[in-house]
Design a protein around this motif. Structure first.
Motif, PDB file in Angstrom:
ATOM      1  N   ASP A  90       4.299  13.473   1.835  1.00 11.73           N
ATOM      2  CA  ASP A  90       5.123  12.270   1.802  1.00 11.73           C
ATOM      3  C   ASP A  90       4.247  11.041   1.625  1.00 11.73           C
ATOM      4  N   LYS A  91       4.834  10.004   1.069  1.00 12.47           N
ATOM      5  CA  LYS A  91       4.115   8.748   0.882  1.00 12.47           C
ATOM      6  C   LYS A  91       4.596   7.720   1.892  1.00 12.47           C
ATOM      7  N   MET A  92       3.661   7.024   2.491  1.00 13.22           N
ATOM      8  CA  MET A  92       3.978   5.905   3.380  1.00 13.22           C
ATOM      9  C   MET A  92       3.842   4.629   2.559  1.00 13.22           C
ATOM     10  N   ILE A  93       4.787   3.716   2.742  1.00 12.92           N
ATOM     11  CA  ILE A  93       4.748   2.444   2.033  1.00 12.92           C
ATOM     12  C   ILE A  93       4.725   1.343   3.077  1.00 12.92           C
ATOM     13  N   TYR A  94       3.736   0.486   2.993  1.00  8.36           N
ATOM     14  CA  TYR A  94       3.659  -0.638   3.914  1.00  8.36           C
ATOM     15  C   TYR A  94       2.949  -1.804   3.242  1.00  8.36           C
ATOM     16  N   GLN A  95       2.914  -2.914   3.912  1.00  6.39           N
ATOM     17  CA  GLN A  95       2.327  -4.132   3.369  1.00  6.39           C
ATOM     18  C   GLN A  95       1.170  -4.550   4.268  1.00  6.39           C
ATOM     19  N   CYS A  96       0.018  -4.835   3.677  1.00  2.00           N
ATOM     20  CA  CYS A  96      -1.106  -5.261   4.509  1.00  2.00           C
ATOM     21  C   CYS A  96      -0.967  -6.755   4.815  1.00  2.00           C
ATOM     22  N   VAL A 151       8.073 -11.783  -8.573  1.00  6.48           N
ATOM     23  CA  VAL A 151       8.633 -10.965  -7.488  1.00  6.48           C
ATOM     24  C   VAL A 151       7.864 -11.227  -6.196  1.00  6.48           C
ATOM     25  N   LEU A 152       8.597 -11.484  -5.129  1.00  5.39           N
ATOM     26  CA  LEU A 152       7.979 -11.666  -3.821  1.00  5.39           C
ATOM     27  C   LEU A 152       7.523 -10.312  -3.289  1.00  5.39           C
ATOM     28  N   SER A 153       6.373 -10.303  -2.667  1.00  6.64           N
ATOM     29  CA  SER A 153       5.846  -9.057  -2.103  1.00  6.64           C
ATOM     30  C   SER A 153       6.826  -8.445  -1.102  1.00  6.64           C
ATOM     31  N   ASP A 154       7.432  -9.284  -0.250  1.00  9.81           N
ATOM     32  CA  ASP A 154       8.387  -8.779   0.742  1.00  9.81           C
ATOM     33  C   ASP A 154       9.610  -8.153   0.067  1.00  9.81           C
ATOM     34  N   TYR A 155      10.101  -8.793  -0.985  1.00  4.04           N
ATOM     35  CA  TYR A 155      11.260  -8.269  -1.717  1.00  4.04           C
ATOM     36  C   TYR A 155      10.906  -6.917  -2.340  1.00  4.04           C
ATOM     37  N   LEU A 156       9.725  -6.852  -2.954  1.00  2.00           N
ATOM     38  CA  LEU A 156       9.290  -5.611  -3.591  1.00  2.00           C
ATOM     39  C   LEU A 156       9.085  -4.503  -2.566  1.00  2.00           C
ATOM     40  N   LEU A 157       8.581  -4.844  -1.378  1.00  2.00           N
ATOM     41  CA  LEU A 157       8.411  -3.858  -0.322  1.00  2.00           C
ATOM     42  C   LEU A 157       9.756  -3.246   0.065  1.00  2.00           C
ATOM     43  N   TYR A 158      10.760  -4.095   0.279  1.00  2.00           N
ATOM     44  CA  TYR A 158      12.098  -3.569   0.597  1.00  2.00           C
ATOM     45  C   TYR A 158      12.616  -2.695  -0.538  1.00  2.00           C
ATOM     46  N   PHE A 159      12.402  -3.137  -1.780  1.00  2.00           N
ATOM     47  CA  PHE A 159      12.862  -2.363  -2.929  1.00  2.00           C
ATOM     48  C   PHE A 159      12.196  -0.987  -2.970  1.00  2.00           C
ATOM     49  N   LEU A 160      10.868  -0.948  -2.815  1.00  3.11           N
ATOM     50  CA  LEU A 160      10.154   0.326  -2.918  1.00  3.11           C
ATOM     51  C   LEU A 160      10.544   1.288  -1.800  1.00  3.11           C
ATOM     52  N   LYS A 161      10.737   0.779  -0.597  1.00  2.25           N
ATOM     53  CA  LYS A 161      11.185   1.645   0.506  1.00  2.25           C
ATOM     54  C   LYS A 161      12.586   2.188   0.220  1.00  2.25           C
ATOM     55  N   ILE A 178       0.848  -1.188   0.000  1.00  2.00           N
ATOM     56  CA  ILE A 178       0.000   0.000   0.000  1.00  2.00           C
ATOM     57  C   ILE A 178       0.888   1.244   0.000  1.00  2.00           C
ATOM     58  N   VAL A 179       0.560   2.187  -0.872  1.00  2.00           N
ATOM     59  CA  VAL A 179       1.231   3.484  -0.902  1.00  2.00           C
ATOM     60  C   VAL A 179       0.152   4.521  -0.612  1.00  2.00           C
ATOM     61  N   ALA A 180       0.327   5.243   0.500  1.00  2.00           N
ATOM     62  CA  ALA A 180      -0.681   6.215   0.920  1.00  2.00           C
ATOM     63  C   ALA A 180       0.005   7.508   1.352  1.00  2.00           C
ATOM     64  N   LYS A 181      -0.742   8.586   1.300  1.00  2.00           N
ATOM     65  CA  LYS A 181      -0.224   9.868   1.775  1.00  2.00           C
ATOM     66  C   LYS A 181      -0.015   9.796   3.273  1.00  2.00           C
ATOM     67  N   GLN A 198      12.318   4.813  -2.614  1.00  2.18           N
ATOM     68  CA  GLN A 198      11.809   6.094  -2.128  1.00  2.18           C
ATOM     69  C   GLN A 198      12.878   6.850  -1.343  1.00  2.18           C
ATOM     70  N   SER A 199      13.642   6.134  -0.520  1.00  2.00           N
ATOM     71  CA  SER A 199      14.662   6.814   0.287  1.00  2.00           C
ATOM     72  C   SER A 199      15.797   7.353  -0.568  1.00  2.00           C
ATOM     73  N   THR A 200      16.097   6.713  -1.695  1.00  2.00           N
ATOM     74  CA  THR A 200      17.193   7.189  -2.546  1.00  2.00           C
ATOM     75  C   THR A 200      16.735   8.186  -3.605  1.00  2.00           C
ATOM     76  N   ASN A 201      15.462   8.120  -4.002  1.00  2.00           N
ATOM     77  CA  ASN A 201      14.964   9.005  -5.055  1.00  2.00           C
ATOM     78  C   ASN A 201      14.044  10.102  -4.548  1.00  2.00           C
ATOM     79  N   GLY A 202      13.598   9.983  -3.309  1.00  2.00           N
ATOM     80  CA  GLY A 202      12.757  11.018  -2.730  1.00  2.00           C
ATOM     81  C   GLY A 202      11.285  10.912  -3.067  1.00  2.00           C
ATOM     82  N   CYS A 203      10.956  10.230  -4.139  1.00  2.00           N
ATOM     83  CA  CYS A 203       9.545  10.080  -4.502  1.00  2.00           C
ATOM     84  C   CYS A 203       9.381   8.786  -5.292  1.00  2.00           C
ATOM     85  N   ILE A 204       8.135   8.428  -5.504  1.00  2.00           N
ATOM     86  CA  ILE A 204       7.847   7.203  -6.241  1.00  2.00           C
ATOM     87  C   ILE A 204       6.930   7.542  -7.405  1.00  2.00           C
ATOM     88  N   ASN A 205       7.400   7.333  -8.622  1.00  2.00           N
ATOM     89  CA  ASN A 205       6.559   7.450  -9.801  1.00  2.00           C
ATOM     90  C   ASN A 205       6.437   6.038 -10.372  1.00  2.00           C
TER      91      ASN A 205
END
Length: 197
Positions: A52-58, A78-88, A42-45, A91-98
């Motif tokens: 800022d966007k919060m990224i978490y896994q339900c 792609v494993l959901s857990d792997y993708l979660l780590y990747f997206l976080k 989930i990506v939410a404000k 976001q931390s290296t690019n500042g935003c997620i497009n």
């Protein structure tokens, strides 16, 4: 060993009550929310500042509504857990997620599983930092004449946790930039060495 994908090739993105592949969600237009399965990312404000966007896994099936983006991974790629780590990390290296422009280099599922296990172990250690520090700092109450030792151990523990945190950030960068896979030719022997340390 790595295969490059655009994010939208390996996930179903459900956003603003519309989906990139609407035949899976034919009822979207009739309802104000959509159910998504467990392990959806989930990506939410961020409610604190709204930008800022919060990224978490339900953990369970949930319903999403406006201003929430659900990313449902194709777990055969792609494993959901792997993708979660990747997206976080992304976001931390690019500042935003497009989501339209993200590309990800993926190892095979077995390697993703081992990496997720390693990252989960490090995360668990870091999440237990406060409780461990509280227990150590509380020791002088139960034993006399150990205040100096506790102070020394507390300082060493703090330094150790700082080192773990720095190593974790470095490891994430190496994994998701691809350098990790160039440096580690035999992941199994690497994992064995990591577990022995």
């Amino acid at each position: 060993m790595l295969k490059r994908y655009r994010l939208k090739e390996i996930v179903l993105i459900v956003a603003r009550l519309s989906a990139s592949n609407e035949h899976y969600f034919s009822s979207i237009k009739r309802f104000k929310s959509v159910k998504v399965p467990a392990k959806t990312i989930i990506v939410a404000k961020n409610s604190k500042n709204g930008t800022d966007k919060m990224i978490y896994q339900c953990e369970t099936e949930v319903c999403i509504a406006n201003d929430v983006v659900a990313i449902i991974p194709n777990e055969s790629i792609v494993l959901s857990d792997y993708l979660l780590y990747f997206l976080k990390w992304y976001q931390s290296t690019n500042g935003c997620i497009n989501l339209n422009y993200i590309t990800v280099d993926l190892p095979v599922i077995e390697v993703q599983t081992k990496i997720v296990q390693l990252l989960n172990a490090i995360q668990s250690l870091m999440q237990n930092r406060d409780s461990l520090m509280t227990v150590v700092e509380d020791l002088p109450r139960h034993f006399s004449n150990i205040s100096m030792q506790v102070e020394s151990h507390t300082s060493q523990l703090n330094q150790g946790f700082e080192n773990v945190h720095n190593c974790y950030n470095s490891l994430l960068h190496k994994i998701f930039k691809g350098n990790f896979f160039h440096e580690i030719h035999d992941l199994d022997s690497f994992m064995e060495r990591m577990c022995k340390q």
